[in-house]
Enzyme design. Sequence first.
Site, PDB file in Angstrom:
ATOM      1  N   CYS A  42       0.804  -1.220   0.000  1.00 35.99           N
ATOM      2  CA  CYS A  42       0.000   0.000   0.000  1.00 35.99           C
ATOM      3  C   CYS A  42       0.835   1.266   0.000  1.00 35.99           C
ATOM      4  O   CYS A  42       0.299   2.363  -0.037  1.00 35.99           O
ATOM      5  CB  CYS A  42      -0.933   0.005   1.197  1.00 35.99           C
ATOM      6  SG  CYS A  42      -0.010  -0.103   2.716  1.00 35.99           S
ATOM      7  N   ASP A  44       3.186   2.335   2.371  1.00 30.94           N
ATOM      8  CA  ASP A  44       3.482   2.963   3.647  1.00 30.94           C
ATOM      9  C   ASP A  44       4.953   2.826   4.013  1.00 30.94           C
ATOM     10  O   ASP A  44       5.669   2.033   3.428  1.00 30.94           O
ATOM     11  CB  ASP A  44       2.608   2.370   4.739  1.00 30.94           C
ATOM     12  CG  ASP A  44       1.160   2.685   4.462  1.00 30.94           C
ATOM     13  OD1 ASP A  44       0.904   3.777   3.924  1.00 30.94           O
ATOM     14  OD2 ASP A  44       0.310   1.843   4.744  1.00 30.94           O
ATOM     15  N   CYS A  72      -1.279   2.643   8.446  1.00 28.88           N
ATOM     16  CA  CYS A  72      -2.608   2.418   8.994  1.00 28.88           C
ATOM     17  C   CYS A  72      -2.547   2.033  10.469  1.00 28.88           C
ATOM     18  O   CYS A  72      -1.485   1.955  11.072  1.00 28.88           O
ATOM     19  CB  CYS A  72      -3.301   1.321   8.208  1.00 28.88           C
ATOM     20  SG  CYS A  72      -2.601  -0.297   8.530  1.00 28.88           S
ATOM     21  N   CYS A 116       1.026  -5.600   6.912  1.00 29.80           N
ATOM     22  CA  CYS A 116       1.563  -4.491   7.706  1.00 29.80           C
ATOM     23  C   CYS A 116       2.533  -5.008   8.770  1.00 29.80           C
ATOM     24  O   CYS A 116       3.491  -4.328   9.135  1.00 29.80           O
ATOM     25  CB  CYS A 116       0.457  -3.704   8.380  1.00 29.80           C
ATOM     26  SG  CYS A 116      -0.948  -3.365   7.316  1.00 29.80           S
TER      27      CYS A 116
HETATM   28  S1  FES Z   1      -2.576  -1.228   5.062  1.00 33.32           S
HETATM   29 FE1  FES Z   1      -1.201   0.330   4.606  1.00 33.32          FE
HETATM   30  S2  FES Z   1       0.098   0.248   6.337  1.00 33.32           S
HETATM   31 FE2  FES Z   1      -1.388  -1.192   6.842  1.00 33.32          FE
END
Ligand code: FES
Lengths: 141, 388
Positions: A42, A44, A72, A116
Site C-alpha cells: 500500500c 506505507d 494504517c 503491515c
Molecule cells: S494497510 Fe497500509 S500500512 Fe497497513
Amino acid sequence: MTKIISKAGSYNQKVVKCFKNPKNYGQIKNPDGVGEVGNPVCGDVMKLYIKVAKNKKGEEIVKDIKFETFGCVAAIATSSILTQIAKGKTLKEALKIDNKKIIKSLGGLPPIKVHCSVLAANALKKAIGDYYSRNDSKKNE
Amino acid sequence: MSKNIYLDYASTTPVDPRVVKAMLPFFSKKFGNTMSLHSFGQEAQQVLEESRIVVADLMKAEPNEIVFTGSATESNNLALKGIAFANKSKGKHIIISSIEHDCIIESSKWLEKQGFEITKLPVDQYGLINPEDIKKSIKKETILVSIIHGSNEIGTIQPIEQIGKICREKGVCFHTDASQSFGKIPIDVKKMNIDLLSASSHKMYGPKGIACLFVKEGTKIEPILHGGGQELRLRSSTINVSGIVGFAQACRICQKEIQKEGKKMIKLRDKLISVVLKKIPNSYLNGHPKKRLPNNANFRFDFIEGESIVIQLDLLGIAVSTGSACSSAKLEPSHVLLATGLKHEQAHGSLRVSLGRWTTKKDINYFLKVLPLIIKKLRKISPFKKND
Ligand code: FES
C-alpha cells in the site's frame, strides 16, 4: 482465538489499544542502527532506530528502540508492539522476531492487514543489519 | 467522553422518523403484491403509482419515466448495460469519466469484454470534466455518455446542463448518476437534457434497498432482469412497496426542505472547511471550493494516513471516511483522488466529512476541536516532515 469486534473497524481491542497509545515512537539521537522499509502493498513507510549495548554476559542487546510509521492502524500497532517485544532482547533473539510472533502478541490481525506486520518485522531486521554493517566497517578501519 | 457524531452521510443516512412512520403500515397490514387482482394487490398498486408521481416530481420527470430498482448500483448497471444492448446496432462506443462510482467503472469494464469501446475522460485538479472533451469524444458510434452529477468522494458537481445540451445536439443518450445530489440540489431532467438518471433512497433519509432510474420516454433500453414484467417490463421483481413508500416520503420531505436544508448545510460546510484549513498546517481541500455538494467536505493531510485518522476519530465517537489505500479492500487509493492528479501518498491522507439533516453546529465545533489534536499526534509518529 476469539476476536473482539471493537468499535474500531475489524481490529481487536489489543490492536486498538496499541494504536491508541503507542509506545516507543519518535527518534533516537545517534542511533547505532536504522532500518527503513516501505510497504510494497500500500505504499506505507516504517523507520526503526536502535541503540545497542552489552549485557552482563557480554552479549549485544537492544538497549533502546524507537519507531516512526506512516501507515494504517495495524502498521502503527505492530510497530509499537514490536518495539516492546524487542526491547532488552539480545540481537540474536531480536532477529528471530517474525511477523507471526507480532500478530500473536496482538491477538490477531484482520487477514488483509497481515502485510503491515511483515513491514515491522523487516524494519527490525534491517536496523540490526545496519548496526552490524556499521560495526564491521568500524572494525575494518 | 465518547460522543456519537455521525459525519458520514455520503455513505448512508439514517431513515427520517417521518419516513419510518409512512412505511410502517406497508409491512403487515397493507402487504399486497401489486400484481394481484384482489383488493390487497390493488391497494399496493395504487400506492405504488402515487409514490411514482412524488419521486418523478422531485426531478421534474413524468411518472411513467420512473423505474424503481433495488439500489443505485442496479440503476447504474441497468442504464449502462440496458442502453448498450438496446443500441448496439447503432454503435458500441460509450463515454464515461474517470471519477465515476465503482459500479459504473466495473460495468464499463464488463461491457468492454463484451466488445464495447469505452472512453474514460479525465478531470481537472478539482475533479471537473471539460464539456468540450465530451464534444470532441463523441463519434458516429457513440451510444451513451454517462457522467456522475455530484461526486460521492470529493463532492464536485459537474456542469450537467451543459453536458446534456451537447449530448442532445449530437443525438447521444445522456445518463447521470445523481445518487449524491438527488434531494440535495434541485434537478430538472428536462431543463438539464437528461435521458437517464440514477437516484437512491438511502442517501436522502429513506430506507436502503430502494432506488430508481429515470428513463426518458422513447429511450431505447433493454432490461437486465427478466421475469414478471414489472416496472414497464424494465425491472422484473416483486414490487418493494414499503421501500417505495419510504422513498416517496423521503422525496416529499426533501421537496419541502431542499432550499432551507441546502443553505444550512453550505454554511456549516464552509465553516468546517475554512477552520480546518486555517488551523491545521499542510492541510488541503479536495474537490472544487464552490462547485460542490452542500454537505461534502474532503480534506487531505500531509505525512499521515487516513485509516489512522478515521479510527482515532471513531474512538472519540466521530464517524467519517477516507480514500486511503490502507482502508480499501483492494489496498489501492481512491481512483477519484488519483484522477484529480494526487499522488498515492497524498491520497493516503484524505478524509471525507459529509454532513446531514441532523448535523449541528455543536457537532462541527467538537470535530474542529479534536481533529487538530489527532493530526498532530499522528504526525508525531510519522517519519516525515512535521512542522506543526
Ligand atoms: S494497510 Fe497500509 S500500512 Fe497497513
